[in-house]
Design an enzyme around this catalytic site. Structure first.
Site, short mmCIF file in Angstrom:
data_model
loop_
_atom_site.label_atom_id
_atom_site.label_comp_id
_atom_site.label_asym_id
_atom_site.label_seq_id
_atom_site.Cartn_x
_atom_site.Cartn_y
_atom_site.Cartn_z
N MET A 12 0.87 -1.19 0.00
CA MET A 12 0.00 0.00 0.00
C MET A 12 0.90 1.23 0.00
O MET A 12 2.06 1.16 0.42
CB MET A 12 -0.85 0.09 1.28
CG MET A 12 -1.67 -1.12 1.61
SD MET A 12 -3.24 -1.12 0.75
CE MET A 12 -3.87 -2.73 1.27
N GLY A 42 1.96 -6.72 4.18
CA GLY A 42 2.95 -7.63 3.61
C GLY A 42 4.28 -6.93 3.39
O GLY A 42 5.34 -7.40 3.83
N ASP A 254 3.26 -5.12 12.41
CA ASP A 254 4.13 -5.60 11.32
C ASP A 254 5.59 -5.63 11.77
O ASP A 254 6.34 -6.54 11.41
CB ASP A 254 3.97 -4.71 10.08
CG ASP A 254 2.54 -4.69 9.59
OD1 ASP A 254 1.86 -5.73 9.71
OD2 ASP A 254 2.10 -3.63 9.09
N SER A 284 9.88 0.84 17.06
CA SER A 284 9.21 1.40 15.87
C SER A 284 8.18 2.47 16.25
O SER A 284 7.95 3.39 15.47
CB SER A 284 8.57 0.30 15.04
OG SER A 284 7.33 -0.10 15.61
N GLY A 289 5.59 7.37 11.09
CA GLY A 289 5.59 6.64 9.83
C GLY A 289 5.47 5.14 10.04
O GLY A 289 5.50 4.64 11.17
O1 RIB Z 1 -0.30 -2.51 9.59
C1 RIB Z 1 -0.17 -1.20 9.11
C2 RIB Z 1 -0.53 -1.16 7.66
O2 RIB Z 1 -1.90 -1.44 7.51
C3 RIB Z 1 -0.33 0.18 7.01
O3 RIB Z 1 0.95 0.30 6.43
C4 RIB Z 1 -1.44 0.23 5.98
O4 RIB Z 1 -0.97 0.26 4.67
C5 RIB Z 1 -2.29 -0.99 6.25
O5 RIB Z 1 -2.01 -2.01 5.37
#
Ligand code: RIB
Length: 313
Positions: A12, A42, A254, A284, A289
């Site tokens: 994204m 991802g 993530d 993080s 960001g």
């Molecule tokens: O987990 C965070 C992410 O969720 C963001 O980067 C956004 O793009 C969504 O996919």
């Protein structure tokens, strides 16, 4: 233990607005600032692994727009093998409008765009490259049939899978999850899947146990500011959070998964990987960001060196 990590998932472009508060319906508010960056669950997990030093390959779809071209450039700059990140014509890349409040909490919308075009046949086409992987990471921003196909493919090739069921999807079928080595939901994803409350660590552990009873191998529940839970076999363990001041929590899940995957593949030590994951996610959230806030291996080592050793038990 070491080897390549493959990520089959989304990309994204994150459109991040920092707000003083969310507007009411019909209200227009001035927001202090805006930033654009690379995101997608991802891609974020792939970048976290790569920044920590893993060899990473990405399987994904982007649009034939500037966002897609920039995403490919970003993967190349991060040293990620993106031979299997394809551009789809006539479709937009995935985008995510995100709103971050002063306490660092985020609200995210996603427009999946080209991510919807990642299909089971794409996995078959990349089979030769995928087959040497030490671990496959999956999330739910691509079609469920692709996620199920990837799990079944990985089982046939004896490659462990980590499935992050994000964003929550009520159509996710438990029967496909049993072959995943690690299942990593947050509290709301776990609650949706089990129909149980997960608002405390104890409740989340009880909900995760029902998944083990249904045949899942191990569950790692991310608890935000409360840390994370490891639930496997007879064991339930809380990985305590690291106290940091949150600036922007976007992508913390993530970062946790990338940190876990990198350290697990590098060492095979689940306990050490959970602690490293929790620290990587904590670091993080101290910066703005999504991918932009993920530290390099050097910055992460410096952060960890400042953490006081816990007193002997
Ligand atoms: O987990 C965070 C992410 O969720 C963001 O980067 C956004 O793009 C969504 O996919």
């Amino acid at each position: 233990m070491a080897g390549r990590i493959a990520v089959i998932g989304s990309c994204m472009i994150d459109l991040v607005t920092y707000v003083t508060r969310m507007p009411e319906a019909g209200e227009t508010l001035v927001a202090p600032s805006f930033e654009m960056g690379f995101g997608g669950k991802g891609a974020n997990q792939a970048v976290a692994c790569a920044r920590l030093g893993s060899e990473v390959m990405m399987l994904a779809k982007v649009g034939d727009d500037d966002f897609g071209a920039n995403t490919l450039r970003n993967f190349a700059a991060e040293g990620i093998d993106c031979r299997f990140v394809e551009r789809v014509s006539g479709v937009s890349s995935g985008v995510a409008p995100i709103f971050v409040e002063p306490d660092g909490q985020n609200r995210i919308l996603i427009v999946t765009g080209a991510n919807d075009r990642l299909l089971p046949a794409d996995i078959d086409r990349a089979a030769a490259a995928l087959s040497g992987s030490a671990l496959i990471l999956l999330q739910l921003e691509v079609p469920l049939e692709t996620v199920y196909h990837a799990i079944a493919w990985a089982k046939r090739h004896e490659i462990p899978v980590l499935l992050n069921p994000a964003p929550a999807n009520p159509a996710l079928a438990l029967e496909h999850l049993r072959e995943a080595r690690f299942f990593v939901p947050n509290q709301s994803e776990l609650s949706l899947l089990t129909g149980l409350p997960t608002d405390t660590a104890e409740a989340a552990a009880a909900a995760a146990r029902t998944l083990l009873a249904a045949g899942l191998a191990s569950v790692i529940v991310t608890l935000g500011g409360e840390g994370a839970l490891w639930v496997s076999g007879d064991e339930t363990r809380l990985i305590p959070p690291l106290a940091v001041t949150a600036v922007d929590t976007t992508g913390a899940g993530d970062a946790f998964i990338g940190g876990f995957a990198h350290h697990y593949v590098e060492t095979g030590d689940i306990d050490a990987a959970l602690i490293a994951a929790s620290r990587y996610a904590a670091q993080s959230i101290t910066a703005r960001g999504t991918q932009r806030s993920f530290p390099s291996a050097t910055a992460f080592a410096a952060f960890c060196a400042q953490i006081p050793a816990s007193p002997p038990a």
